[in-house]
Enzyme design. Structure first.
Site, PDB file in Angstrom:
ATOM      1  CB  CYS A 123      -0.988  -0.020   1.161  1.00 32.21           C
ATOM      2  SG  CYS A 123      -0.245   0.091   2.804  1.00 32.21           S
ATOM      3  CG  ASP A 155      -5.072   5.149   2.574  1.00 28.65           C
ATOM      4  OD1 ASP A 155      -5.138   4.719   3.743  1.00 28.65           O
ATOM      5  OD2 ASP A 155      -4.032   5.557   2.041  1.00 28.65           O
ATOM      6  CB  CYS A 182      -3.813   1.970   6.979  1.00 31.40           C
ATOM      7  SG  CYS A 182      -3.545   3.497   7.902  1.00 31.40           S
ATOM      8  NE  ARG A 183      -4.545   1.581   1.693  1.00 30.22           N
ATOM      9  CZ  ARG A 183      -4.295   2.205   0.557  1.00 30.22           C
ATOM     10  NH1 ARG A 183      -5.160   2.102  -0.439  1.00 30.22           N
ATOM     11  NH2 ARG A 183      -3.214   2.927   0.397  1.00 30.22           N
ATOM     12  CB  SER A 184       0.086  -3.420   2.808  1.00 25.79           C
ATOM     13  OG  SER A 184       0.971  -2.520   3.416  1.00 25.79           O
ATOM     14  CG  ASN A 215       4.225  -1.663   5.288  1.00 25.18           C
ATOM     15  OD1 ASN A 215       5.326  -1.991   5.711  1.00 25.18           O
ATOM     16  ND2 ASN A 215       3.237  -2.524   5.187  1.00 25.18           N
TER      17      ASN A 215
HETATM   18  P1  4NP Z   1      -1.806   2.977   3.999  1.00 28.01           P
HETATM   19  O1  4NP Z   1      -2.339   4.396   4.486  1.00 28.01           O
HETATM   20  O2  4NP Z   1      -1.221   3.192   2.615  1.00 28.01           O
HETATM   21  O3  4NP Z   1      -3.028   2.112   3.944  1.00 28.01           O
HETATM   22  O4  4NP Z   1      -0.796   2.516   5.006  1.00 28.01           O
HETATM   23  C1  4NP Z   1      -1.510   5.521   4.548  1.00 28.01           C
HETATM   24  C2  4NP Z   1      -0.688   5.708   5.647  1.00 28.01           C
HETATM   25  C3  4NP Z   1       0.100   6.836   5.727  1.00 28.01           C
HETATM   26  C4  4NP Z   1       0.077   7.776   4.711  1.00 28.01           C
HETATM   27  C5  4NP Z   1      -0.735   7.571   3.605  1.00 28.01           C
HETATM   28  C6  4NP Z   1      -1.521   6.446   3.527  1.00 28.01           C
HETATM   29  N1  4NP Z   1       0.857   8.954   4.796  1.00 28.01           N
HETATM   30  O5  4NP Z   1       0.770   9.800   3.886  1.00 28.01           O
HETATM   31  O6  4NP Z   1       1.629   9.104   5.767  1.00 28.01           O
END
Ligand code: 4NP
Length: 156
Positions: free
Chosen positions: A8, A125, A13-15, A11
């Protein structure tokens, strides 16, 4: 060993949620030692951090372990180290492709590609939507179908 990498953006939240859910399914189907999972992020902003609080809360609720999980950024060698690279959304898929020097033989797809008539093509997300429950529903569906696909493709 069949190796699966979930990807994702951050790294956190989703993955990592997909990694934990998928590993739990693998364990429940007695495939530990045959299929391994990992996850990574396109960005490096959260490297070394545990999963997001919202992801931890959901995994706790379903009693799925995640203790050892720490965020890391994806890299070119992932293409050679994994058999399946599974992106959470189309942007992650494209970004992963651009991390490639075309080395390695991993198959690249989106998690929702494995679901027939998916409600969403991309996993929203929750870092932005704050809807971790919906993300979990989709990830759970996707991981179930992905595991079926991998079992069929590898005769296990
Ligand atoms: P993820 O969500 O891709 O599902 O882990 C996010 C976590 C952090 C950020 C963006 C998306 N960020 O911009 O810090």
């Amino acid at each position: 060993m069949i190796r699966v990498l979930f990807v994702c953006l951050g790294n956190i939240c989703r993955s990592p949620m997909a990694e934990a859910v998928f590993r739990d399914l693998v364990d429940k189907e007695n495939l530990t030692g045959k299929i391994e999972a990992d996850s990574g992020g396109i960005g490096d902003w959260h490297s070394g951090e545990p999963p997001h609080k919202g992801t931890r809360k959901l995994l706790d609720k379903f009693q799925i372990g995640y203790k050892e999980l720490k965020a890391r950024q994806v890299n070119v060698s992932d293409w050679g180290n994994f058999d399946y690279i599974i992106a959470m959304d189309e942007q992650n898929r494209k970004d992963m492709q651009s991390v490639s020097n075309k080395a390695g033989s991993a198959k690249l797809a989106k998690l929702m590609d494995f679901v027939e008539d998916p409600r969403e093509g991309n996993i929203p997300d929750p870092y932005y939507t704050d809807n971790f429950d919906y993300t979990y529903e989709l990830i759970s569906e996707g991981c179930n179908e992905l595991l079926k696909y991998i079992r069929a493709e590898n005769n296990i």
